[in-house]
Write an enzyme that holds these catalytic residues in place. Structure first.
Site, PDB file in Angstrom:
ATOM      1  N   ASP A  78      63.728  -6.893  18.288  1.00 23.91           N
ATOM      2  CA  ASP A  78      62.482  -6.928  17.526  1.00 23.91           C
ATOM      3  C   ASP A  78      61.363  -7.437  18.430  1.00 23.91           C
ATOM      4  OD1 ASP A  78      62.398  -6.586  14.174  1.00 23.91           O
ATOM      5  OD2 ASP A  78      60.563  -7.281  15.149  1.00 23.91           O
ATOM      6  N   ASP A 113      58.939  -5.157  23.136  1.00 25.13           N
ATOM      7  CA  ASP A 113      58.101  -4.110  22.535  1.00 25.13           C
ATOM      8  C   ASP A 113      58.677  -2.754  22.938  1.00 25.13           C
ATOM      9  OD1 ASP A 113      56.096  -2.211  22.003  1.00 25.13           O
ATOM     10  OD2 ASP A 113      54.486  -3.652  22.376  1.00 25.13           O
ATOM     11  N   TYR A 155      50.005   7.915  12.097  1.00 29.15           N
ATOM     12  CA  TYR A 155      51.336   7.722  11.498  1.00 29.15           C
ATOM     13  C   TYR A 155      51.956   9.074  11.175  1.00 29.15           C
ATOM     14  CZ  TYR A 155      54.970   5.563   8.584  1.00 29.15           C
ATOM     15  OH  TYR A 155      56.179   5.151   8.052  1.00 29.15           O
ATOM     16  N   LYS A 163      55.245  10.599  13.010  1.00 30.08           N
ATOM     17  CA  LYS A 163      56.477  10.861  12.250  1.00 30.08           C
ATOM     18  C   LYS A 163      56.855  12.341  12.289  1.00 30.08           C
ATOM     19  CE  LYS A 163      57.492   6.638  10.988  1.00 30.08           C
ATOM     20  NZ  LYS A 163      58.604   5.943  11.675  1.00 30.08           N
ATOM     21  N   THR A 188      60.230  -2.791   1.402  1.00 27.56           N
ATOM     22  CA  THR A 188      60.383  -3.652   2.583  1.00 27.56           C
ATOM     23  C   THR A 188      59.058  -4.403   2.770  1.00 27.56           C
ATOM     24  OG1 THR A 188      59.449  -2.064   4.137  1.00 27.56           O
ATOM     25  CG2 THR A 188      61.818  -1.873   3.691  1.00 27.56           C
TER      26      THR A 188
HETATM   27  P1  NAP Z   1      59.241  -3.645   8.475  1.00 26.71           P
HETATM   28  O1  NAP Z   1      59.988  -4.356   7.400  1.00 26.71           O
HETATM   29  O2  NAP Z   1      57.827  -4.006   8.737  1.00 26.71           O
HETATM   30  O3  NAP Z   1      60.087  -3.765   9.829  1.00 26.71           O
HETATM   31  C1  NAP Z   1      59.610  -3.233  11.024  1.00 26.71           C
HETATM   32  C2  NAP Z   1      60.014  -4.152  12.165  1.00 26.71           C
HETATM   33  O4  NAP Z   1      59.597  -3.538  13.404  1.00 26.71           O
HETATM   34  C3  NAP Z   1      59.317  -5.524  12.095  1.00 26.71           C
HETATM   35  O5  NAP Z   1      60.259  -6.554  12.340  1.00 26.71           O
HETATM   36  C4  NAP Z   1      58.301  -5.440  13.220  1.00 26.71           C
HETATM   37  O6  NAP Z   1      57.997  -6.678  13.812  1.00 26.71           O
HETATM   38  C5  NAP Z   1      59.024  -4.552  14.215  1.00 26.71           C
HETATM   39  N1  NAP Z   1      58.122  -3.963  15.202  1.00 26.71           N
HETATM   40  C6  NAP Z   1      56.836  -3.550  15.022  1.00 26.71           C
HETATM   41  N2  NAP Z   1      56.327  -3.090  16.162  1.00 26.71           N
HETATM   42  C7  NAP Z   1      57.300  -3.222  17.104  1.00 26.71           C
HETATM   43  C8  NAP Z   1      57.375  -2.929  18.475  1.00 26.71           C
HETATM   44  N3  NAP Z   1      56.329  -2.399  19.136  1.00 26.71           N
HETATM   45  N4  NAP Z   1      58.533  -3.172  19.149  1.00 26.71           N
HETATM   46  C9  NAP Z   1      59.585  -3.724  18.499  1.00 26.71           C
HETATM   47  N5  NAP Z   1      59.578  -4.020  17.186  1.00 26.71           N
HETATM   48  C10 NAP Z   1      58.444  -3.770  16.498  1.00 26.71           C
HETATM   49  O7  NAP Z   1      59.215  -2.067   8.191  1.00 26.71           O
HETATM   50  P2  NAP Z   1      60.290  -1.074   7.518  1.00 26.71           P
HETATM   51  O8  NAP Z   1      59.761  -0.651   6.226  1.00 26.71           O
HETATM   52  O9  NAP Z   1      61.658  -1.590   7.638  1.00 26.71           O
HETATM   53  O10 NAP Z   1      60.086   0.168   8.500  1.00 26.71           O
HETATM   54  C11 NAP Z   1      61.030   0.508   9.495  1.00 26.71           C
HETATM   55  C12 NAP Z   1      60.740   1.924   9.945  1.00 26.71           C
HETATM   56  O11 NAP Z   1      60.884   2.805   8.824  1.00 26.71           O
HETATM   57  C13 NAP Z   1      59.326   2.153  10.482  1.00 26.71           C
HETATM   58  O12 NAP Z   1      59.378   3.079  11.540  1.00 26.71           O
HETATM   59  C14 NAP Z   1      58.590   2.779   9.311  1.00 26.71           C
HETATM   60  O13 NAP Z   1      57.528   3.597   9.734  1.00 26.71           O
HETATM   61  C15 NAP Z   1      59.713   3.588   8.710  1.00 26.71           C
HETATM   62  N6  NAP Z   1      59.531   3.946   7.321  1.00 26.71           N
HETATM   63  C16 NAP Z   1      59.404   2.973   6.358  1.00 26.71           C
HETATM   64  C17 NAP Z   1      59.256   3.372   5.040  1.00 26.71           C
HETATM   65  C18 NAP Z   1      59.131   2.377   3.920  1.00 26.71           C
HETATM   66  O14 NAP Z   1      58.828   2.811   2.793  1.00 26.71           O
HETATM   67  N7  NAP Z   1      59.350   1.100   4.133  1.00 26.71           N
HETATM   68  C19 NAP Z   1      59.231   4.733   4.706  1.00 26.71           C
HETATM   69  C20 NAP Z   1      59.350   5.663   5.718  1.00 26.71           C
HETATM   70  C21 NAP Z   1      59.529   5.261   7.014  1.00 26.71           C
HETATM   71  P3  NAP Z   1      56.719  -7.509  13.284  1.00 26.71           P
HETATM   72  O15 NAP Z   1      57.014  -7.831  11.857  1.00 26.71           O
HETATM   73  O16 NAP Z   1      56.686  -8.693  14.193  1.00 26.71           O
HETATM   74  O17 NAP Z   1      55.538  -6.600  13.439  1.00 26.71           O
END
Ligand code: NAP
Length: 263
Positions: free
Chosen positions: A40, A63, A156, A160, A191
């Protein structure tokens, strides 16, 4: 009888593993015997989550858009576990919903760098390790935004869509090397990512539930279930595809609500 979803002896690296979908995946693979490396943005978040999983797991900070950091994260995983079997690219951040003509190039670039370039860099480096054993699974995270337009979320949406194209290209490239590459396209998953957008008033959960045939925002564990399948021998012949976990959202095309929601 053999359990195809038993991951004992396998090493799994999950970017964005300290939160949301990545954290649900980390728990799911650890419960099934895998040794998990949580990667992370901050070392502190990663190591703290790894210690919640137990002493056989590891946390590593970095990162995903920084090639040197990517190298360090993969190296640390292989050093700790001796191998790398599964890479899950969950690191990501939301777009800002700023009107397009006010969006900066730097904003565009950051979203593309993390979601698309980060996925490419992690996959490229992980494949080197997987090729040593002629075995590996890479799971990338797309979205509704990978097939449909989300206005104002230009970077975004582009990233994607790009993740799906990249997934197909890598799957075809590495099929003969024993590496399968697939994408998961989640819908609206509860999330910190989505909870933040709801708290800022950028998303309305009631509208999302009405627009979703299953009538709910989904728990991240549902996405992890699809990942377990895709990473397992049950999906031995599944590569270069996208598995949608969105409660029917992208299947629905009628102009009316998809679900009846009690107020
Ligand atoms: P989340 O809870 O915000 O988790 C994302 C994690 O990635 C956070 O711990 C964040 O750290 C970390 N991160 C951000 N930038 C980074 C980087 N440059 N290098 C390493 N780690 C990094 O989000 P999530 O909902 O689980 O999303 C996970 C993935 O699923 C993402 O790609 C998102 O676009 C995708 N997604 C999510 C949804 C949804 O509805 N939740 C739907 C479709 C797709 P920090 O907190 O420190 O920034």
């Amino acid at each position: 009888m053999r359990d195809d979803t038993d991951f004992h002896g396998q090493a799994v690296l999950i970017t964005g593993g300290a939160s949301g979908i990545g954290w649900a995946a980390a728990r799911a693979f650890a419960q099934r015997g895998a040794r998990v490396a949580i990667a992370d943005l901050t070392e502190e978040a990663a190591t703290s989550r790894a210690s919640e999983l137990g002493p056989t797991h590891r946390g590593v900070g970095g990162d995903v858009s920084d090639e040197a950091a990517v190298d360090r994260m993969i190296h640390a995983t292989v050093e700790a576990f001796g191998r790398l079997d599964v890479l899950i690219n969950c690191a990501g951040l939301p777009d800002t919903f700023t009107p397009t003509i006010e969006q900066t190039g730097a904003h565009w670039q950051r979203l593309i760098d993390v979601h698309l370039t980060g996925t490419f860099l992690m996959a490229k480096r992980a494949a080197v390790e997987m090729m040593r054993h002629h075995h590996g699974v890479i799971l990338n995270i797309s979205s509704i935004a990978g097939t449909h337009a989300l206005p104002r979320r230009n970077a975004y949406t582009a990233a994607k869509h790009g993740v799906i194209g990249l997934t197909k290209a890598l799957a075809c490239d590495w099929a003969q090397d024993g590496i399968r590459v697939n994408a998961v396209a989640p819908g609206y998953i509860l999330t910190p990512f989505i909870e933040g957008l709801i708290a800022q008033g950028k998303l309305d959960p009631k509208v999302i539930r009405r627009r979703t045939p299953l009538g709910e925002l989904l728990p991240p564990e549902e996405v992890a279930n699809a990942m377990i399948f895709l990473a397992s021998p049950l999906a031995r012949t599944v590569t270069g595809t996208v598995v949608t976990v969105d409660g029917g959202y992208t299947a629905f095309g009628s102009p009316n609500d998809a679900a009846i929601i009690e107020d």
